[in-house]
Each structure stands twice: as C-alpha cells, then as structure tokens.
Enzyme design. Structure first.
Site: not given
Length: 729
Positions: A296, A324, A400-402, A407, A429, A450, A453
C-alpha cells in the site's frame, strides 16, 4: 548534551529536568531496532545522573512516533524464535528501565503515537497530548500483537474493557477520546505542549502529584474481580470470533494473552506477551498483512511520484448520472473537487443527486458532518441536461451504458465542448480504451478510469493507459483519484484491463464446477469460510448482476478467445435467459427480499435448481481442496499472464488491485503473496492435476520457470540483524 544517537538525543532542560527528544533524520520518527538500542543507551546515561529530578519525552517532528519500522518486519519475522524472543526481552528491558527511573516521567505526544510509539508513551508516568494526537495499538491489523508491553500496561491503565477494544481491533483514538478513557492525562495546544509537560513534572517533583502511586498499577496484576474478568474476557472473545474469524489469529491471541496475564505482575505478564508474540510473527498471516501494508505504501508512493509535476484538477465533470455517476460525483465533491453531473435524462439526474444526497445523509447520521457541511458539499454538485460549465472543467469521466457505440458517441460529442487541455476518461469496465480512443481527435488526452461499486466504499480505481494516452493525462487522472481518497493503480490496456480480466477466469472455474455437478451453495461456503473471500462466486454474481456478467463474459471471450471462449452453455447463460439478473431484480442464484433495514436478504429458491440442471451433470460431491484449486488456478494463471504481458507493472500493484478491487482475502496478501507462500513448485503440481480442464488451467511459462528455479515473485528477504545487548536482556 548528555547523549546523542542517530535518531534521538538527551539533554538537560532545566533544574534537574532532562528531555529525551526523538529526532530521526527522515520526516517521521520510527521505533526501529536501532532506535530501541539507542533508547537503552540514553536511559543508561540517565541512570547515572544523581541530580536528575524528572524526564520529559518529546518529538522534534510533526508526529511523536508513528510506530515500529514496518519495513523491518518481514526480515524480523525470519529471525529464529529463540533469538526473536531474546531481542523482545531486551527491548522490554529498555521500556522497563524507562518506567523504573527513580524520578517522575512524562511524554509530550503530538501527531501520532502508534504501535511502539504508544507503548513508549505507556511506559511513562504522565502523558500530555496535542489536540491532533492519534494514539493506539494497530498491531493486530498486521497479524501480530503488541510486543513492547502494550498488552500489559494498557489494560492496567485503562481497565480491561477499553484496552481490549483498542488492542483486539487494532484501533487508534483521538486526543479527546484518549483523555476520556485515561490513555492521556491532558490535552493542550501544540504551542503549550512542552511548557505544560514541564508544569506537570514540577508538580510531581514538588510532591503535589503522587507519581509513584500513578506508576504502581502498571507493575501489579490487573485489578479485576473474578466475575468482572469472566464477563470482560468472554465478551471480548465472542466479539473477536465474530469479527476476525479463524483466518486472523492475532486478535484472539491478544485477548487470551491479556486474560492469562491478568493475575500476574509486570515481569511475568511481559513474559506471556513475549511467548504469544513470537509465534504470531512467524505466521503466514503476519507476513501477508505486513506485505499489504508495505505494498500500500509502495502504490501510494508511486502515485505521489507520478503526480508531483501536475496540478490536481479543480473542477470535474461526470457524464451519465444514475447510481454510478451519483457515486462518483459524491466522492469528488466530498473530497473537495466540485463536479458537473450531466445526463440526457432528467430522471437519471434525479437518481444521481438522490444517491449523492443519500451518502451525505449517512455521514450526517454518523455525526461526521453537520447540516451546514452537507449543504455545502451538495451545492458543489451541479446537475445539468446540457454542457453548461463544461468549458471550465479540467477532467471529465464518462459513466454511461457499457456499449462501445454509445460511449464513443458521447465522448466524441463531449470532446467538442471542453477546452483542448481537458482530460477525458471512461469508466468502462471491459471495453479496450484504445478502441474508444478511435472516436476522438485528441486521443492523447484520453484514458480509462475504472471505479468499483459502491464507489464510496471501494478503495481502488484502475487508471488505464491507452496506446496514445499521454503521461500528463495519466498523471492528472491519478491526481484526481488520489484527491478523491482512492488508491489509483495504473494498468495497460486490454479487454477487462487487470481486475475484470482476472475475475472472469475465476467465474469460468465456477461455471465449470457447476457443469461438472458441484453445488453452488457448497462452492460459496468453501470460498468464503475456507479460502476467505468476502462472498462466494454465486453470491458475487448476484451482486454484480447476472446480466452485467453475461455481457462482460462475451467481451472477455472475444478478447481472449483461446482461453475464455467456451463451447458449452453455462449457469450464467441459463440464469440470464430466465431473466434472473441477481439482486437488481430479486432473482439470481438466490431469491432476494428486503430486510427491515431495506437491504437485500438472500433466500433459497427451488426454481434455480431446474435451471441449473439444464446445464449441469448430475450432482456430485467435491472436496474443499478441489473446489479451491479449480476456482483459484484460472485466476492466478491470468494474474501471472498480466504481469508477464506488462498489463500490471509489479506483483505489489497486482496484489493491491486484487485486495482493494475484488476483496481478495487480506490474510493471503494477494495472488503473488499466496503463490510465494504456497511455493511455485507446489502450485505447479496442483495446477497440473487440472490441465485437462482446458487452457485456463495451463500454467504460464514464466511461472513454470519460477517453479524450476524455486524463485519467489517478491524479492527474497534476509533475517534481521538485531541491534542490542541481547545477552544481558
């Protein structure tokens, strides 16, 4: 000057009062092995001062002592048990001598006093803090327990309940809470810290404060009746069993050690602490958890270095509202970067604003913010149906929608509405960034970003470098992600990037097990209870969404047809075709109903058995070992391929992405740490048993080579050379 070491010095302050000042060459003080030895030498000098009347401990840094030097831990854990035990006896003899000085002592603590820093403070008679102090014992989070007397002194100072809460959970507390529970004796402004500490010492020297009485309880058995002890330790053990579980032995070991030591004075109690600490230090869990801490630090340091020459974005925008988009907007605004949230649909904008408001209201309910702060944050999120204000934004993330066509259209349109130097990013994603960049005039100003969620909870953000993404673009987006409180990890472009690319082979292993007759409930139970995932694959698919997984599975199969293209209809197909999309519509591998808090609760659903029967062989039992092997081998193989192909730069970044993005069990430390612990040769033997299952089970050549030469992925660590007079400890 009475004594000068590399990291501390000792000098007269005034009228018989000496000050011991921690002043390491770097930016912070750490209680490393050399500093412990130096502290012992300084105390030796104090023991010779016949005119000593009092001692003040303080720091010349912004923090008192941040803890032990964790970079030493992995080499310390390789020291043979007897030698490590001997060194701990030496270290504790140093703190005992500090505690036994024939004069009153006080620690003036500022900033942080954690781990060994807290244990040093506990050895003094009085403790004065600045308002910014965080003090505690986080050792159990690293798979160990306090080793410098913390498990002995803290319970005797605070009482069992408060001490157990801090030690078992690895907690730290602020100055006000520390004062309330008796961990510090007073809180003063930073500029009055030294004067305040001297005033307390003078009172003790003059007899107005009984410093000997203050010290005495730390030397004696814990003052608890038999009934009180039974209640305190039974409750603590129950709580630890519930929260830590069997995979984290440190918290329960700490509680049992404090319980066993309760009836003894300091010396015997410290011996028990020593006997418990040493075996914990030699566990795989401790090595893995310390490895995560170090990884980390490495990842955050890399991000800091990458962004040192760029300005953090001051104004951001999100394309696409909804859950999202609202989550991203909230996170940006919450951390101080105002955001424009655009959608073409008023209903989606309302949903996005509702999501942001809901998250802020949770902060209000927890007492983290007041109504004024809530209103201030929400006012920095500007919902819009057009591009008003986009000429002022520094960075835009598309959520927006995948769908690549949608896009590309949205990104191309947005590019015309922003300044030439504005950075664009896509929250895709799975879709390759270089493919989306084809729609843009300035592909060098574009990269992937990316989020996972739920955005406000998941620490990871994958930053994806496309073929034409410039270094400045990557740096700006990394800077924004860091400002949002996230851990950004830069990966190179490919279908699924890193996290989803390695997740879908894991799901493929699950689908093959179901095809071969395994029960999904048993698989989930084994992967949760035995391997340690927060949720098993069936439950994870229900949470992610069967429809989302079905689409992503197709994208991954197109991207990696040799390994990820399947020649059979699987459980994901069967559930998708039956419109069972998981939690989002209440039907997946389980049926979902809302509980009293409005959260989805899973229930058995007999109908799913008929659907799975269509794509499965007759039920048969699989051992836990076989389930774990068949689930993990495809994932680990793909993780190794990503390293070999340069998709991910280092084992450290891969392991942190898995832990922070997927919830890979921290006590395993990530895929590469797990591989190193298991041994690549042993892993190869295990994987070869399943090669007949297809290309996902074929071990990459690089890993085969490691196995042949018995090489680990992480650099080998040499046992520590311990500093201190061990023979006289």
């Amino acid at each position: 000057m009475l004594y000068k070491g590399d990291t501390l010095y000792l000098d007269w302050l005034e009228d018989g009062i000496a000050e011991l000042v921690f002043d390491a060459p770097g930016s912070v003080n750490k209680l490393d092995t050399a500093t412990v030895a130096s502290l012992g030498e300084a105390i030796g000098v104090l023991e010779q001062q016949s005119d000593l009347k009092g001692l003040l401990l303080r720091s010349n840094k912004a923090a008192f002592i941040v803890g032990a030097d964790i970079t030493e831990f992995l080499s310390l854990f390789l020291v043979p048990e007897e030698q490590l035990s001997q060194w701990l006896h030496f270290a504790n003899s140093v703190f005992n001598r500090l505690e036994d000085l024939p004069v009153p002592t006080i620690a003036a603590a500022n900033g942080y006093a954690l781990g060994g820093g807290c244990e040093c403070v506990l050895a003094t008679d009085y403790r004065l803090a600045t308002p910014d102090l965080r003090i505690g014992l986080p050792e159990t989070k690293l798979g160990i327990m306090p080793g410098f007397g913390g498990s002995v002194r803290m319970p005797r100072m605070l009482g069992a309940d408060s001490a157990l809460e801090i030690i078992a959970a690895g907690k730290d507390v602020g100055a006000d809470q520390a004062l309330k529970i008796g961990l510090v004796d007073g809180v003063v402004k930073a500029e009055k810290l030294v004067e305040g500490a001297k005033a307390v010492l003078r009172q003790a020297i003059n007899g107005d404060l009984d410093w000997k009485a203050k010290r005495q309880p730390k030397l004696e058995p814990l003052k608890l009746s038999k009934i009180e002890a039974t209640m305190s330790f039974t409750i603590a053990k129950g709580m630890v069993a519930q929260t830590a579980g069997k995979h984290y032995p440190a918290p329960i070991t700490a509680v049992k050690t404090i319980e066993a030591a309760a009836r003894f004075g300091r010396e015997e109690a410290l011996n028990l602490e020593n006997k418990s600490f040493v075996p914990l230090a030699h566990t795989n869990e401790a090595r893995a958890l310390v490895g995560i801490f170090l990884n980390d630090q490495y990842v955050k340091g890399k991000a800091k270095k990458l962004t040192k020459d760029v300005e953090t974005p001051k104004q951001a925008a999100v394309l696409g509202a909804g859950i999202m988009g609202g989550g991203i907007a909230y996170q940006s605004a919450w951390k101080g970067v105002p955001v424009v949230m655009k959608d073409i649909n008023d209903k989606s904008l309302t949903l996005g604003m509702t999501e942001a408001a809901k998250l802020l209201n949770k902060q209000l309910e927890r007492g983290k913010i007041d109504g004024l702060k809530l209103a201030g944050v929400i006012s920095t999120i500007h919902p819009t149906l057009d591009y008003a204000g986009f000429d002022r934004v520094d960075v835009v993330v598309e959520a927006v929608v995948e769908n690549p066509k949608v896009k590309k259209a949205v990104l191309a349109e947005t590019e015309q509405k922003v300044r030439p130097d504005t950075v664009l990013a896509s929250n895709t994603s799975t879709i390759p960034i270089s493919e989306l960049a084809n729609a843009l005039e300035r592909p060098e100003n574009f990269c992937g970003m990316h989020f996972f969620n739920p955005v406000h909870r998941m620490p990871l953000v994958e930053i994806i470098r496309g073929e034409k993404s410039s270094d400045e673009t990557i740096a700006k987006v990394v800077a924004w992600a860091s400002k949002m409180g996230k851990t950004p990890i830069v990966v190179n472009d490919c279908p699924g990037f890193f996290v989803n690319r390695v997740l879908f082979p894991y799901f493929a292993g699950f689908s093959q097990l179901l095809r071969d007759g395994a029960d999904f409930r048993k698989i989930d139970k084994v992967m949760e209870k035995q391997f340690g995932w927060p949720m098993g694959p069936a439950y994870l698919l229900d949470v992610v969404g069967i429809d989302t997984a079905h689409h992503a599975q197709a994208v991954m199969a197109a991207g990696f047809p040799q390994r990820m293209q399947k020649d059979y209809r699987d459980a994901i197909d069967a559930l998708f075709d039956a419109n069972r999309f998981g939690q989002k519509n209440g039907l997946g591998f389980w049926r979902y109903k809302e509980d009293s808090k409005g959260k989805p609760k899973k229930e058995e659903d007999a109908a799913v058995e008929d659907l799975l029967a269509e794509v499965s062989q007759p039920k048969r039992d699989f051992s836990e070992e076989e389930i774990i092997a068949r689930m993990m081998i495809p994932m680990v193989n793909e993780v190794v391929r990503c390293l070999e192909e340069g998709i991910i730069a280092t084992p450290a970044e891969a392991d942190m992405a898995l832990v922070y993005g997927l919830g890979f069990p921290p006590f395993h430390g990530g895929a590469f740490r797990w591989l190193d612990t298991l041994g690549s040769a042993k892993y190869l033997d295990m994987a070869q048993q399943y090669q007949h299952l297809g290309p996902l089970y074929e071990v990459p050549e690089g890993l085969r080579n490691k196995a042949r030469h018995n090489e680990p992925y992480y650099p080998p660590v040499e046992p520590a050379r311990l500093v201190g007079d061990l023979k006289t400890a």
